[in-house]
Scaffold this active site. Structure first.
Site, mmCIF file in Angstrom:
data_model
loop_
_atom_site.group_PDB
_atom_site.id
_atom_site.type_symbol
_atom_site.label_atom_id
_atom_site.label_comp_id
_atom_site.label_asym_id
_atom_site.label_seq_id
_atom_site.Cartn_x
_atom_site.Cartn_y
_atom_site.Cartn_z
ATOM 1 N N HIS A 191 0.917 -1.149 0.012
ATOM 2 C CA HIS A 191 0.087 0.200 -0.270
ATOM 3 C C HIS A 191 0.651 1.532 0.187
ATOM 4 C CE1 HIS A 191 -3.507 2.457 1.747
ATOM 5 N NE2 HIS A 191 -3.584 1.893 0.415
ATOM 6 N N LYS A 193 2.949 4.623 -0.978
ATOM 7 C CA LYS A 193 3.163 5.436 -2.080
ATOM 8 C C LYS A 193 4.399 6.338 -2.213
ATOM 9 C CE LYS A 193 -2.013 5.040 -1.642
ATOM 10 N NZ LYS A 193 -1.597 3.955 -0.790
ATOM 11 N N ASP A 198 15.370 12.170 -8.060
ATOM 12 C CA ASP A 198 17.089 12.009 -8.135
ATOM 13 C C ASP A 198 17.632 11.526 -6.814
ATOM 14 O OD1 ASP A 198 17.737 12.088 -10.641
ATOM 15 O OD2 ASP A 198 17.594 14.705 -10.724
ATOM 16 N N HIS A 461 -10.446 10.165 1.892
ATOM 17 C CA HIS A 461 -9.251 9.927 1.769
ATOM 18 C C HIS A 461 -7.257 10.096 2.422
ATOM 19 C CE1 HIS A 461 -5.968 7.168 -0.610
ATOM 20 N NE2 HIS A 461 -7.484 6.367 -0.454
ATOM 21 N N LYS A 463 -4.689 10.184 5.055
ATOM 22 C CA LYS A 463 -3.965 9.874 6.286
ATOM 23 C C LYS A 463 -3.409 10.501 7.581
ATOM 24 C CE LYS A 463 -5.162 6.858 3.084
ATOM 25 N NZ LYS A 463 -6.462 6.359 3.000
ATOM 26 N N ASP A 468 0.157 16.382 20.082
ATOM 27 C CA ASP A 468 0.206 17.764 20.733
ATOM 28 C C ASP A 468 1.026 19.441 20.080
ATOM 29 O OD1 ASP A 468 -0.096 16.184 23.494
ATOM 30 O OD2 ASP A 468 2.157 15.476 23.337
#
Length: 565
Positions: A191, A193, A198, A461, A463, A468
């Site tokens: 999963h 991404k 470079d 979508h 995440k 704090d």
């Protein structure tokens, strides 16, 4: 001594029946399987690694000069990518600026207008001598999306599929049925991404590649969050990519299928072929004042829109310099059961450990939220210490995975009983929201420069976890058992009060404008309370969800084990 708040007994009674239901479901599915296939034997190959001499590239020198100008001791710079426009144009900018290498690691790449324009910049990079490596999870490489695999046969581009499934690629259903003899392989998905140029600049976050992630989906658009990174932390991102790229579970695409097989696959789908398959040339769009109200021959209006978006100015984009850490799952988490011992602590485990160090507040954003008993115990401990715990997740109407909502709602009342503040994103038609007003408080997916179009609906979508107001974690992980135990994930953890404040402002703006607060009323029922001044009303049932959708979730609930959602 501080004691944990007690977890409701009914929460602890669910595990055994659910395991039995899971076993029964798999027995039924296995009975439907036919024509099981097998994977080819892996051929010997030479390992490849990230290009290290970043000072020999313009991007490497730019990252260093930006740090010198900032006068900071921190070795990594960051920029939140909160809008569809910035998410798209930053990736194009990296592809166009790369001189040595481009490394892309994704769960899904969809064959559509946005991907066509973005991947054209990747092909152009390969044609000017840039080494391009694309690592893609195999689960979604079916139907029209399988045409993305043509990139593997482009000169200068090497493409591998992680943890491939056996079986035909005509549709996801036939692919799953053709692989049911290997259930472990079906369940475990890469999963991660990452988009790296470079080994000097990179992007991490929740977005896959496709129109719905870049604000141009016809039916729905995903509200997402990425972070652009420059400097030392990108080398850690590249090291994680290399581990997966060189893992035995990464199969070169030519070992799995040929160009002729791709052509047959497209013919076998029975669907109308696209005007131009992914991998063909993209015609240059005319000047902006000449494209209004017309579609160019062979080029869709959506492609014109994407092609006209100007690449991000990497020299001028504001960066926040801060200390940081990349937390990434090991490939062994996805491997065979006997390899799982090498997986170590997972990304979600690491985030839970950080949460337990919170002293004031934890703010969580997770589109699919199925916490399970261990995570509920962490929330209970935090609440017992007086830590404020807030959650933004999808409502039933905005959730694109009804089964995941079935798992989440099992814990909803228990979360409220612990004192967790629960907010659910409403599904807002784009036509109703209009374009972003700069006077409105910032919110996810609607940053200045965003280009959300059409009348499609929105689905959360993003995440993220903010601890704090000083630590911010942004990545591919959901706060659920699947991300914790089954899928591999990656996240950036950034120690910066300024970046945490910026991210929190976006989330608070989303809650204030587009989310219900879920509360428990005196009679024990649930109440969805709209924000003050909102144009949508309070309700005592799943808001904006049609009766058939509510019925579907009720039907799915008994057959949806938490660890598979």
């Amino acid at each position: 001594m501080i004691h944990s708040l007690p977890l409701p007994a009914r929460l602890q009674r669910r595990w055994l029946p659910r395991r039995l239901r899971r076993l029964a479901a798999w027995v039924v599915l296995c009975g439907l399987a036919s024509g099981c296939s097998s994977l080819p034997t892996q051929q010997p190959r030479t390992a490849s690694h990230a290009f290290q001499a970043t000072e020999h590239t313009a991007l490497g020198r730019l990252a260093q000069s930006r740090r010198v100008v900032a006068g900071t001791r921190s070795d990594s710079g960051f920029r939140l990518l909160d809008s569809a426009d910035s998410a798209f144009t930053s990736r194009v900018a990296l592809a166009q600026a790369a001189q040595k290498s481009l490394d892309l690691q994704y769960y899904a790449i969809h064959a559509d207008a946005s991907t066509e324009v973005l991947l054209q910049s990747v092909r152009d990079a390969a044609r000017r001598g840039v080494r391009v490596r694309i690592l893609l999870d195999d689960f979604n490489t079916v139907g029209d999306d399988a045409q993305v695999l043509r990139l593997a046969f482009e000169p200068g581009i090497e493409m591998r599929l992680f943890n491939p499934m056996a079986g035909p690629r005509a549709s996801l259903v036939t692919r799953i049925l053709g692989s049911l003899h290997d259930l472990e392989r079906i369940q475990k998905r890469m999963h991660n991404k990452l988009f790296i140029a470079d080994n000097a600049w990179g992007i991490a976050g929740g977005r896959n590649l496709g129109q719905a992630y870049f604000g141009a989906g016809e039916k729905s658009n995903f509200v997402d969050l990425d972070v652009l990174a420059a400097g030392r932390i990108v080398q850690d991102m590249s090291a994680s990519f290399d581990r997966y790229w060189n893992d035995p579970l990464a199969y070169p695409v030519p070992d799995l299928l040929s160009p002729a097989e791709l052509d047959r696959l497209h013919a076998d789908t029975g669907e109308q072929p696209a005007e131009r398959a992914v991998g063909a040339e993209v015609a240059a769009p005319p000047p902006a004042d000449h494209v209004t109200g017309m579609v160019l021959p062979g080029v869709t209006s959506a492609e014109v829109s994407f092609a006209q978006r100007q690449p991000m100015d990497l020299k001028g984009v504001p960066l926040l310099w801060a200390s940081s850490l990349l937390i990434a799952d090991q490939p062994g988490k996805i491997g065979p059961v006997d390899d799982e011992a090498d997986a170590g602590e997972t990304v979600v485990d690491g985030l839970l450990n950080l949460m337990q160090q919170a002293t004031h507040e934890v703010l969580m954003v997770s589109p699919y939220f199925v916490p399970g008993m261990p995570m509920m115990k962490v929330f209970s401990d935090m609440r017992a210490r007086g830590v404020r715990v807030r959650l933004l997740t999808n409502s039933l109407a905005s959730n694109d995975a009804p089964a995941a909502h079935a798992g989440y709602r099992r814990y909803r009342e228990d979360l409220l009983a612990l004192g967790v503040e629960v907010h659910e994103m409403r599904s807002v038609p784009r036509a109703a929201t209009g374009r972003h007003d700069r006077r409105v408080r910032p919110r996810l997916g609607s940053g200045v420069g965003g280009s959300e179009v059409g009348a499609s609906q929105s689905s959360l979508h993003a995440k993220a976890v903010i601890i704090d107001r000083r630590l911010t974690a942004i990545g591919s992980m959901n706060l659920d058992l699947r991300s914790q135990r089954t899928n591999s994930e990656v996240a950036l953890v950034i120690r910066s009060k300024a970046l945490a404040a910026e991210a929190a402002l976006l989330i608070d703006g989303t809650i204030a404008s587009s989310a219900y607060r879920v509360e428990q009323n005196a009679s024990g029922g649930l109440h969805w309370r709209a924000p003050i001044g909102a144009a949508f009303p309070d309700t005592t049932s799943e808001p904006e969800a049609p009766a058939m959708l509510r019925l579907l979730v009720n039907v799915l609930a008994p057959f949806s084990p938490d660890e598979m959602l």
